[in-house]
Design an enzyme around this catalytic site. Structure first.
Site, short mmCIF file in Angstrom:
data_model
loop_
_atom_site.label_atom_id
_atom_site.label_comp_id
_atom_site.label_asym_id
_atom_site.label_seq_id
_atom_site.Cartn_x
_atom_site.Cartn_y
_atom_site.Cartn_z
N SER A 97 0.83 -1.20 0.00
CA SER A 97 0.00 0.00 0.00
C SER A 97 0.86 1.26 0.00
O SER A 97 1.63 1.49 -0.92
CB SER A 97 -0.96 -0.03 1.19
OG SER A 97 -1.84 1.06 1.16
N ASP A 245 -3.40 6.32 -3.26
CA ASP A 245 -2.24 5.75 -2.58
C ASP A 245 -1.58 4.72 -3.49
O ASP A 245 -1.99 4.53 -4.64
CB ASP A 245 -2.63 5.17 -1.22
CG ASP A 245 -3.55 3.97 -1.30
OD1 ASP A 245 -4.17 3.76 -2.36
OD2 ASP A 245 -3.66 3.23 -0.31
N ASP A 247 -1.40 1.44 -3.87
CA ASP A 247 -2.13 0.35 -4.52
C ASP A 247 -3.51 0.79 -4.98
O ASP A 247 -4.32 -0.03 -5.42
CB ASP A 247 -2.25 -0.87 -3.60
CG ASP A 247 -2.95 -0.58 -2.29
OD1 ASP A 247 -2.98 0.59 -1.87
OD2 ASP A 247 -3.48 -1.53 -1.67
N ASP A 249 -6.26 1.70 -3.65
CA ASP A 249 -7.54 1.33 -3.04
C ASP A 249 -8.11 2.47 -2.20
O ASP A 249 -9.21 2.39 -1.68
CB ASP A 249 -7.42 0.05 -2.21
CG ASP A 249 -6.46 0.17 -1.03
OD1 ASP A 249 -5.70 1.16 -0.97
OD2 ASP A 249 -6.45 -0.75 -0.20
#
Length: 459
Positions: A97, A245, A247, A249
């Site tokens: 992340s 961010d 990743d 999500d």
């Protein structure tokens, strides 16, 4: 082998290769198949250099236990959730992340994106993987097979089917991908890379995929990482800016003047849109979101349900009560129409639709959803988290209207101010969030709590 430092409350996360390497990924892949009972799984990875090797090792472990593997390759985390729901398969996403470049990790789910957390299988996976690392994988006579799948177009089509942007007024949008997966998914979903163009003029910032994050950390929760987006929105005279961010999500939003829109305001905004389509539905919010969120949900005929922080907990609660939507202070947004999973892209599309369906500015549109003054999340590294928490509890005992322990400490003061302090599930930090009816009330509580956290003084 002890994996307790690597396996967190709702995912696997650590530095590579000293905490997480391919042998560990292989053992976790085998254990994942054992615990889930899956005979076919899907894997994906983000842009970090270590992702492909770790994902392939995980697949090898799964193959060894007889499962077949669909390799989705380069993906955002919500693309992996889409793959899990679309294909009906258990899945594993390789990402850390927003963590720095030396980190990587694994987010795992059962078929239809059902989250796997500490209390729903992750501890069992950890223990089984530890056994495999100590004793080796057992022999197998029937390894599974591997296939590759490109799901980007299907993912884009699915999201566009949930939020129709084709008829909105033309908007200029600056998007900061932070060299993360937004640089891969935004051109497909909001641009014309795979589908017909939308009435959006996208100004890209840092769309080049680079897991070393050469421009800034892919963590828009930190104000310093929004500075480039804020400047670009003003310079481009854009209608808004969106940051993802690493990743992708999570999404963060700034208005035309470069001012951040609080995630709680986005939660309230999207909740009203979903409640308009599904009257009387439940809406999940974690205990750190603004008190405005449950107020607005009730005003729009919904049922607000408060829960602890963390995607595995929230997804489970959403499924249990059949909630239409859920939001967190950290800009995770969850949708019933997306298998109760979190997706930054779908949240961004709702914001674009809400703005583009009327003529007001984003600041005017979201003003009604921002009722209180918030500190934002303040992180502090401390040596003894338990001792600091105990000091806070003692300092506010007798003065607070209430003290809750659903997730850390939540202290409600008589004047309407409140705060929550909790230990991070992924880093050695205490996280403080404060809200009050005025700047003065918020600041007074913030400063006292922060003093207790950082030096024990309360000053």
């Amino acid at each position: 082998m002890d994996l307790s430092a690597l396996v967190k409350a709702y995912d696997v996360r650590g530095t590579v290769p000293d905490q997480l390497d391919e042998s560990i990924a292989r053992a976790i892949g085998a254990a994942f198949v054992d615990v889930t009972g899956a005979d076919r799984i899907v894997t994906a990875h983000d842009m970090r250099e270590t992702g492909p090797g770790l994902a392939r090792a995980f697949a090898e472990g799964a193959l060894h236990r007889g499962a077949s593997v669909v390799e989705a390759g380069l993906s955002s985390t919500d693309m992996l959730y889409f793959a899990s729901g679309h294909l009906g398969l258990a899945g594993a996403m390789f990402t850390a992340s927003h963590n720095p470049a030396q980190y990587n990790g694994i987010k795992m789910c059962r078929a239809n994106a059902v989250a796997i957390g500490q209390d729903s299988g992750l501890t069992d996976i950890r223990d089984r993987a530890s056994e495999y690392l100590d004793r080796g994988l057992p022999a197998t006579d029937a390894p599974g097979s591997v296939e590759q799948a490109d799901l980007l177009t299907a993912y884009a089509e699915y999201l566009r089917g949930l939020v129709d942007l084709s008829g909105i007024r033309r908007l200029k949008v600056v998007v900061d991908a932070g060299n993360g997966m937004g640089g891969y998914t935004v051109p497909a979903v909001l641009g014309d890379a795979v589908l017909a163009p939308l009435p959006l003029d996208i100004v890209p910032l840092y769309f080049e995929l680079d897991g070393s994050f050469p421009n800034h950390e892919a963590n828009p929760l930190e104000p310093a990482n929004l500075v480039d987006l804020q400047k670009a929105v003003v310079a481009e005279r854009a209608d808004l800016g969106v940051a993802f961010d690493g990743d992708a999500d999570r999404c963060f939003v700034v208005d035309a003047d470069g001012r951040p829109v609080p995630p709680s305001a986005i939660t309230a905004l999207v909740a009203t849109r979903e409640l308009a389509k599904h009257p009387g539905s439940a809406v999940i919010h974690n205990l750190i979101t603004s008190h405005a969120v449950p107020e607005i949900v009730r005003e729009h005929g919904g049922v607000p349900i408060r829960t602890r922080v963390g995607h595995s907990f929230i997804k489970a609660e959403m499924a249990r009560v059949d909630a239409v939507f859920g939001g967190e202070h950290s800009a995770h947004y969850y949708f019933k129409d997306f298998w109760f999973a979190d997706t930054g892209m779908l949240a961004a599309m709702h914001v674009l639709a809400a703005l583009g369906e009327q003529e007001r500015t984003l600041a005017d549109l979201t003003a009604e959803f921002t009722r209180y003054v918030a500190s934002g999340e303040i992180n502090s590294t401390v040596d003894d988290q338990a001792a600091r928490m105990a000091a806070i509890r003692e300092a506010f005992a007798g003065r607070a209207e209430s003290v809750g322990e659903l997730d850390g400490l939540t202290v409600q003061m008589p004047d309407g101010a409140w705060f929550n302090v909790r230990a991070s599930n992924t880093e050695p930090l205490l996280r403080l969030n404060v809200e009050g009816p005025t700047e003065e009330s918020m600041a007074a509580v913030r400063d006292e709590a922060l003093g207790l956290i950082r030096d024990g003084s309360g000053a």
